[in-house]
Design a protein around this motif. Structure first.
Motif, PDB file in Angstrom:
ATOM      1  N   ALA A 132       0.829  -1.206   0.000  1.00 46.64           N
ATOM      2  CA  ALA A 132       0.000   0.000   0.000  1.00 46.64           C
ATOM      3  C   ALA A 132       0.864   1.256   0.000  1.00 46.64           C
ATOM      4  CB  ALA A 132      -0.935  -0.004   1.207  1.00 46.64           C
ATOM      5  N   ALA A 133       1.929   1.259   0.783  1.00 45.97           N
ATOM      6  CA  ALA A 133       2.826   2.413   0.843  1.00 45.97           C
ATOM      7  C   ALA A 133       3.555   2.611  -0.487  1.00 45.97           C
ATOM      8  CB  ALA A 133       3.822   2.244   1.979  1.00 45.97           C
ATOM      9  N   GLU A 186      -2.780  12.537  -2.246  1.00 48.11           N
ATOM     10  CA  GLU A 186      -3.496  12.134  -1.037  1.00 48.11           C
ATOM     11  C   GLU A 186      -3.925  10.676  -1.160  1.00 48.11           C
ATOM     12  OE1 GLU A 186      -4.272  13.714   1.838  1.00 48.11           O
ATOM     13  OE2 GLU A 186      -3.058  15.411   1.198  1.00 48.11           O
ATOM     14  N   TRP A 187      -4.012  10.029  -0.034  1.00 45.77           N
ATOM     15  CA  TRP A 187      -4.534   8.675   0.049  1.00 45.77           C
ATOM     16  C   TRP A 187      -6.045   8.816   0.058  1.00 45.77           C
ATOM     17  CZ3 TRP A 187      -2.474   4.231  -0.846  1.00 45.77           C
ATOM     18  CH2 TRP A 187      -2.994   3.062  -0.321  1.00 45.77           C
ATOM     19  N   GLU A 244      -8.288   3.376   0.244  1.00 45.65           N
ATOM     20  CA  GLU A 244      -8.661   2.761   1.525  1.00 45.65           C
ATOM     21  C   GLU A 244      -9.569   1.552   1.302  1.00 45.65           C
ATOM     22  OE1 GLU A 244     -10.146   5.233   4.663  1.00 45.65           O
ATOM     23  OE2 GLU A 244      -8.741   6.836   4.139  1.00 45.65           O
ATOM     24  N   LYS A 245     -10.509   1.688   0.386  1.00 41.67           N
ATOM     25  CA  LYS A 245     -11.468   0.612   0.118  1.00 41.67           C
ATOM     26  C   LYS A 245     -10.771  -0.647  -0.387  1.00 41.67           C
ATOM     27  CE  LYS A 245     -15.222  -0.637  -2.921  1.00 41.67           C
ATOM     28  NZ  LYS A 245     -15.932  -0.309  -4.144  1.00 41.67           N
ATOM     29  N   TYR A 280      -6.301   0.047   4.497  1.00 38.80           N
ATOM     30  CA  TYR A 280      -5.435   0.898   5.313  1.00 38.80           C
ATOM     31  C   TYR A 280      -5.816   2.353   5.090  1.00 38.80           C
ATOM     32  CZ  TYR A 280      -2.300  -3.045   6.042  1.00 38.80           C
ATOM     33  OH  TYR A 280      -1.774  -4.262   6.395  1.00 38.80           O
ATOM     34  N   ASP A 281      -5.891   3.107   6.173  1.00 37.65           N
ATOM     35  CA  ASP A 281      -6.112   4.531   5.991  1.00 37.65           C
ATOM     36  C   ASP A 281      -4.764   5.255   5.951  1.00 37.65           C
ATOM     37  OD1 ASP A 281      -5.231   4.943   8.609  1.00 37.65           O
ATOM     38  OD2 ASP A 281      -7.232   5.258   9.413  1.00 37.65           O
ATOM     39  N   LYS A 282      -4.818   6.531   5.659  1.00 32.93           N
ATOM     40  CA  LYS A 282      -3.601   7.325   5.467  1.00 32.93           C
ATOM     41  C   LYS A 282      -2.684   7.281   6.691  1.00 32.93           C
ATOM     42  CE  LYS A 282      -2.304  12.101   4.620  1.00 32.93           C
ATOM     43  NZ  LYS A 282      -2.824  13.435   4.325  1.00 32.93           N
TER      44      LYS A 282
END
Length: 90
Positions: free
Chosen positions: A11-12, A26-27, A32-33, A37-39
């Motif tokens: 993800a990162a 921006e994430w 996220e979906k 993982y959120d920001k």
């Protein structure tokens, strides 16, 4: 980087690549979906990756940097890192 789960590393990497290529800064909700993982969860991992990227050209082990500086590998190291991550949140 071993302290992060592989899914968070992935993800990162996606987030850093999007920022580097100018796709997003921006994430977003779609990110996220698709990976849960959120920001705030990927932020530390992303910052570490950017700091490693910035230090890759100097130091004792520069072979990976030299390798990805070749046309064969798309000259990937010539892209500016997402240094705004380091400036904004450190």
């Amino acid at each position: 980087m071993l302290r992060f789960p592989p899914s968070m590393l992935a993800a990162a990497v996606v987030f850093n690549a999007q920022c580097t290529l100018g796709v997003f800064r921006e994430w977003n909700a779609a990110c996220e979906k698709h990976n849960s993982y959120d920001k705030n969860q990927i932020l530390e991992c992303s910052k570490l990756m950017v700091s490693f990227y910035q230090k890759a050209a100097v130091g004792k082990i520069t072979s990976v940097h030299r390798k990805y500086n070749m046309f064969k590998y798309g000259n990937a190291v010539r892209y500016e890192p997402t240094s705004f991550l380091l400036e904004a949140w450190f």
